[in-house]
Design a protein around this motif. Structure first.
Motif, PDB file in Angstrom:
ATOM      1  N   ILE A 474      51.185  17.043  94.876  1.00 62.80           N
ATOM      2  CA  ILE A 474      49.486  17.507  94.488  1.00 62.80           C
ATOM      3  C   ILE A 474      50.405  19.297  94.728  1.00 62.80           C
ATOM      4  CG2 ILE A 474      47.104  16.787  94.855  1.00 62.80           C
ATOM      5  CD1 ILE A 474      48.074  14.289  95.561  1.00 62.80           C
ATOM      6  N   GLN A 475      49.053  20.088  94.254  1.00 65.74           N
ATOM      7  CA  GLN A 475      48.949  21.040  93.887  1.00 65.74           C
ATOM      8  C   GLN A 475      47.713  21.509  93.989  1.00 65.74           C
ATOM      9  OE1 GLN A 475      51.707  24.536  92.356  1.00 65.74           O
ATOM     10  NE2 GLN A 475      51.295  25.532  94.249  1.00 65.74           N
ATOM     11  N   THR A 492      46.445  18.805  91.080  1.00 59.19           N
ATOM     12  CA  THR A 492      46.540  18.860  89.522  1.00 59.19           C
ATOM     13  C   THR A 492      48.375  18.544  90.574  1.00 59.19           C
ATOM     14  OG1 THR A 492      46.858  20.933  88.397  1.00 59.19           O
ATOM     15  CG2 THR A 492      48.942  19.997  87.613  1.00 59.19           C
ATOM     16  N   GLY A 493      48.647  17.132  89.532  1.00 55.29           N
ATOM     17  CA  GLY A 493      50.056  16.568  90.025  1.00 55.29           C
ATOM     18  C   GLY A 493      50.776  16.632  89.234  1.00 55.29           C
ATOM     19  N   SER A 494      52.129  17.013  89.717  1.00 54.72           N
ATOM     20  CA  SER A 494      53.312  16.250  89.026  1.00 54.72           C
ATOM     21  C   SER A 494      54.788  15.467  89.290  1.00 54.72           C
ATOM     22  CB  SER A 494      54.317  18.059  89.141  1.00 54.72           C
ATOM     23  OG  SER A 494      54.628  18.382  90.718  1.00 54.72           O
ATOM     24  N   GLY A 495      55.349  15.265  88.464  1.00 56.24           N
ATOM     25  CA  GLY A 495      56.807  14.784  89.087  1.00 56.24           C
ATOM     26  C   GLY A 495      56.887  13.395  87.930  1.00 56.24           C
ATOM     27  N   GLY A 496      55.848  13.437  86.956  1.00 48.34           N
ATOM     28  CA  GLY A 496      55.826  12.267  86.121  1.00 48.34           C
ATOM     29  C   GLY A 496      55.323  12.580  84.523  1.00 48.34           C
ATOM     30  N   TRP A 501      45.869   8.582  90.732  1.00 41.01           N
ATOM     31  CA  TRP A 501      45.006   8.473  91.781  1.00 41.01           C
ATOM     32  C   TRP A 501      44.393   7.954  93.110  1.00 41.01           C
ATOM     33  CZ3 TRP A 501      45.810  14.113  92.770  1.00 41.01           C
ATOM     34  CH2 TRP A 501      46.371  14.770  91.449  1.00 41.01           C
ATOM     35  N   GLN A 502      44.516   7.897  94.495  1.00 35.93           N
ATOM     36  CA  GLN A 502      43.829   7.733  95.244  1.00 35.93           C
ATOM     37  C   GLN A 502      42.948   8.761  96.067  1.00 35.93           C
ATOM     38  OE1 GLN A 502      45.807   4.858  98.090  1.00 35.93           O
ATOM     39  NE2 GLN A 502      47.784   4.070  95.437  1.00 35.93           N
ATOM     40  N   HIS A 503      41.757   8.431  96.578  1.00 33.16           N
ATOM     41  CA  HIS A 503      40.888   8.989  97.469  1.00 33.16           C
ATOM     42  C   HIS A 503      40.340   7.913  98.424  1.00 33.16           C
ATOM     43  CE1 HIS A 503      36.642  11.146  98.051  1.00 33.16           C
ATOM     44  NE2 HIS A 503      37.877  11.496  98.702  1.00 33.16           N
ATOM     45  N   LEU A 516      42.777  16.401  88.305  1.00 34.02           N
ATOM     46  CA  LEU A 516      41.956  15.692  88.870  1.00 34.02           C
ATOM     47  C   LEU A 516      40.929  16.867  89.820  1.00 34.02           C
ATOM     48  CD1 LEU A 516      40.105  12.994  90.139  1.00 34.02           C
ATOM     49  CD2 LEU A 516      41.971  12.670  91.931  1.00 34.02           C
ATOM     50  N   ASP A 517      39.776  16.490  89.602  1.00 27.25           N
ATOM     51  CA  ASP A 517      38.179  17.972  89.624  1.00 27.25           C
ATOM     52  C   ASP A 517      37.810  17.019  90.751  1.00 27.25           C
ATOM     53  OD1 ASP A 517      39.443  19.800  87.875  1.00 27.25           O
ATOM     54  OD2 ASP A 517      37.909  19.402  85.985  1.00 27.25           O
ATOM     55  N   ILE A 518      37.550  17.128  91.563  1.00 31.36           N
ATOM     56  CA  ILE A 518      36.635  17.058  93.360  1.00 31.36           C
ATOM     57  C   ILE A 518      36.274  17.754  93.335  1.00 31.36           C
ATOM     58  CG2 ILE A 518      39.123  15.839  93.285  1.00 31.36           C
ATOM     59  CD1 ILE A 518      38.998  18.025  96.108  1.00 31.36           C
ATOM     60  N   ASN A 519      34.799  17.187  94.166  1.00 30.96           N
ATOM     61  CA  ASN A 519      33.937  17.742  94.826  1.00 30.96           C
ATOM     62  C   ASN A 519      33.222  16.621  96.271  1.00 30.96           C
ATOM     63  OD1 ASN A 519      32.600  15.335  94.080  1.00 30.96           O
ATOM     64  ND2 ASN A 519      31.216  16.096  92.448  1.00 30.96           N
TER      65      ASN A 519
END
Length: 791
Positions: A474-475, A492-496, A501-503, A516-519
């Motif tokens: 995750i970056q 932004t995820g990578s590798g697949g 996603w989990q929060h 994934l846009d988070i607030n």
């Protein structure tokens, strides 16, 4: 001369040496796309090209191809295919006929190895490959301008990444083509179908061949251009479904790809077949195949009747041999016959003797024709050779991930055998069925023992390797693991190819993409899945809040005019940025800004990656007021009028002194009511910023108007005009003068601006008594009197 021999001479002239010298003529071919199978997107691209043999064909060495996206014909990549393998001659069953008609064709294979990125080839409408080259045989009887008509090889393939998973597919494969000619009036069939390595359904249909596109059409250059590609131009009476006239005309079996025709017209004809690839009822690909047939007039010669048998197997039409052993096939011997053996309908190279030793499985036949005549040939009954173990191939389902996964290996194609599976040369105890389920990497094969013949053979080998571990990571878009106040942060995820996603330990619903846009702050975890279904879990990514910041911007003083001195701007907390017209660093310059209301901002970021918090102030550079008012004026006693000076600079405060006779001494335009005596007024104005101006007017008040009763316009400089002292107090006054007969000899403008000079139309009036009327203001009565003009 018989008609047949006349036709032979004509065909030899049309298809012979002159045309070979001029060009390399395309006979047919197709593109194949074969998955290597080791990793997604790894392919061999193979161009099979049938050419007329000759010096020009010897120089053919491949060319450039392009891959395009179907949705918008965008070019994805270009590559070059080069010759691979040995050039092969197209084998004719009757060599006498083929040599008589100069039918000398070769098969040339061009190839390139490509590694395509599946993520770049994910458009649901798919992609296509094209290879354009020159040019067709000048003897073709069904298209216009054949030597000026090019050739486009064409293949469509599906997206390599679908719904986040790798989509494995190879195009249909096609075996060698027999060299055949068609006898007019005789039923003719030809195997033109292929096989699909993925078990997909193939559907066949006749189509119009494609021409070459672009400025090099028919020329010597190999162009890489997108679709659409032009069709060849049929001559009148020909079409895709009537490429070769016949009863019936040339057609293709939609399921098998077998061509059939009973031809009714002699000549050389080109045609094309579209091969569509379907999986689960959905079209996923397409290949176009071009070829050409010669229709001749075969003489009415007695057809040979060959008989065949398997040596040492009298009366048998089939035999089983162990892999590595051989069987000999025997045909009736006749020295006047040509022999051409076939396996599974395909002519075998150099198999032209009455006997044939074979070691490969298949249906074998021999085609027999007279050595010295172009006549109908005859095909023997088939002999079936079964080779134990030769058809046993391994197929796999599943995948070995870095630490998990399983693969089922199945041996297919063999019957009546027992199995023993091996891994890396060691037998696997108890693994004696036709399939093996394994969770280990290695080289696997199975040894087959035929239960009746006793042959012991081995399947091909499958090498299983574990794919690299899925490294999920995750970056954040900012590079920081913190959330700015009132903002969102993109992770932004990578590798697949697919993501979950989990929060704070709970699944994030409805998000399968890499972004994934988070607030909300908290701990985020990513599970990445690659195209094989292998998964990897990221390290926790904890997002902390950035404390909000309160920004203050000190109030700004208004200044009068742009010449006011610059002043410093002040805001808190320190470290922010001032912006706005007239701002330089932390200084505001009225001169740079100019007159007006200027919005200034002070912006402070809670953290370097955050948007700034902004405080706003208005910097006012006010105009300096001006007053435009007469220095003096005259009026008459008791008059009421309005003072209306012209002012600028947006004044908001007005003060008149003294206030005598004024109805409102704080009005911009006060009324002077019933003025009674001379007076001086002073006007002071001021705008909101405090910029001020002052002006003065003196008013002279006349109690009555002095009217002389005589004047002498004799040019002596004294009383040459009739002056009315105080007339300026009556700006609306009008004087009318009459002669003794009551005629008007003078009428003034308002205010009596030009006094009466004793003339009428430029001529002197005679001396004497004249009468006049004076209208001063509407509310006063008209004054009447007499005037003596003296000379």
């Amino acid at each position: 001369m018989p008609n047949f021999y006349k036709f032979v001479i004509a065909v030899v002239f049309a298809l012979g040496v002159p045309t070979v010298v001029l060009a390399t003529h395309q006979v047919g071919g197709q593109i194949e796309m074969r998955a290597v199978g080791d990793k997604p997107g790894h392919f061999f691209i193979i161009v099979t090209n049938y050419l007329e043999a000759g010096t020009r064909a010897d120089r053919e060495a491949g060319g450039s191809l392009g891959i395009f996206r179907k949705r918008d014909d965008a070019l994805m990549t270009t590559f070059v295919v080069r010759e691979t393998g040995q050039r092969q001659s197209v084998v004719y069953s009757n060599t006498f006929c083929s040599s008589q008609r100069n039918l000398n064709f070769i098969v040339v294979t061009f190839q390139d190895e490509l590694q395509l990125d599946p993520a770049m080839y994910s458009d649901p409408q798919g992609y296509y490959i094209s290879f354009q080259t020159r040019n067709r045989n000048g003897g073709l009887a069904n298209i216009a301008d054949p030597t000026g008509t090019g050739f486009t090889f064409y293949l469509e393939f599906p997206a390599l990444l679908q719904n986040g998973q790798h989509f494995s597919n190879s195009s249909p494969r096609f075996g060698p083509i027999n060299g055949e000619y068609i006898c007019a009036g005789e039923p003719f069939t030809f195997p033109f179908g292929g096989t699909d390595p993925d078990g997909d359904e193939l559907r066949y249909s006749m189509v119009t061949p494609l021409d070459q596109k672009g400025p090099n059409r028919g020329g010597g250059q190999n162009s890489v251009l997108p679709a659409p590609y032009p069709d060849v131009n049929w001559l009148s009476g020909f079409s895709a479904d009537k490429a070769i006239p016949g009863n019936p005309p040339l057609s293709v079996d939609p399921k098998t790809g077998q061509l059939s025709i009973t031809a009714t017209q002699l000549g050389l004809f080109v045609f094309a077949v579209k091969v569509e690839e379907y999986r689960n009822g959905v079209k996923i690909g397409e290949v176009r195949r071009d070829f050409q047939f010669l229709v001749i007039d075969c003489p009415p010669t007695t057809t040979p009747d060959p008989t065949v048998q398997i040596k040492d197997r009298p009366g048998r039409r089939d035999t089983t041999i162990c892999q590595g052993n051989t069987a000999t096939l025997l045909a009736k011997i006749d020295t006047s016959w040509n022999y051409q053996w076939r396996r599974d309908g395909v002519n075998l190279l150099n198999a032209t003797s009455p006997s044939l030793t074979v070691r490969e499985p298949g249906e074998y036949t021999v085609v027999v024709s007279p050595k010295a005549a172009c006549s109908k040939s005859s095909t023997s009954e088939s002999l079936t050779i079964i080779v134990v173990g030769s058809q046993a191939k391994l197929s796999t389902v599943g995948h070995l991930c870095a630490t998990t996964g399983a693969v089922k290996i199945t041996a297919t194609g063999a019957t009546g055998v027992t199995y023993q599976w091996y891994q890396d040369g060691r037998p696997l105890p108890g693994q004696t069925t036709d399939s093996l389920l394994t969770t280990r990497a290695g080289r696997f094969w199975s040894v087959l023992t035929h239960t009746t013949v006793g042959c012991v053979t081995r399947t091909d080998t499958v090498s299983l390797v574990r794919s690299e571990a899925v490294v999920a990571a995750i970056q954040s878009a900012t590079g920081q693991a913190r959330l700015c106040p009132q903002e969102t942060l993109r992770l932004t995820g990578s590798g697949g190819t697919r993501y979950a996603w989990q929060h704070d330990g709970q699944p994030v619903p409805d998000v399968t993409s890499a972004d994934l846009d988070i607030n909300q702050t908290g701990t985020y975890v990513l599970v990445a899945t690659d195209g094989y279904g292998c998964q990897g879990t990221s390290s926790p990514f904890t997002v902390t809040p950035v404390p909000p910041v309160t920004v203050l911007f000190d109030s700004l003083p208004g200044v009068c005019g742009p010449d006011a001195p610059a002043y410093l701007l002040k805001g808190s907390p320190a470290g922010g940025v001032f912006t706005g017209t007239g701002v330089d660093g932390s200084e505001f310059s009225p001169k740079r800004a100019g007159v007006g209301n200027h919005t200034l901002t002070y912006t402070v970021k809670a953290a370097p990656e955050c948007k700034g918090t902004v405080a706003t102030r208005m910097a006012v550079v006010a105009p300096i007021p001006t007053i435009d008012m007469a220095d003096s004026m005259s009026t008459y006693k008791g008059n009421t009028f309005t003072l209306a000076p012209a002012v600028t600079g947006n004044p908001t405060q007005f003060q008149w002194t003294a206030g005598t006779y004024l109805d409102n001494d704080r009005s911009a335009t006060p009324a002077v009511q019933r003025i009674g005596a001379d007076i001086t007024y002073v006007l002071d104005v001021q705008n909101n910023v405090g910029c001020a101006a002052r002006d003065t007017i003196h008013i002279t008040v006349y109690s009555q108007l002095g009217i002389p009763d005589a004047f002498s316009p004799n040019g002596d400089g004294l009383n040459d005009v009739w002056q009315l002292p105080g007339i300026e107090a009556f700006p609306d006054a009008v004087i009318t003068i009459f002669n003794r007969w009551g005629e008007v000899i003078f009428l003034s403008d308002k205010g009596y601006p030009l006094p009466f000079d004793g003339t009428l139309n430029g001529s002197p009036l005679p001396a004497g008594m004249y009468t006049y009327t004076l209208r001063t203001v509407p509310e006063r009565p008209v004054q009447r009197g007499s005037l003596m003009l003296l000379r």
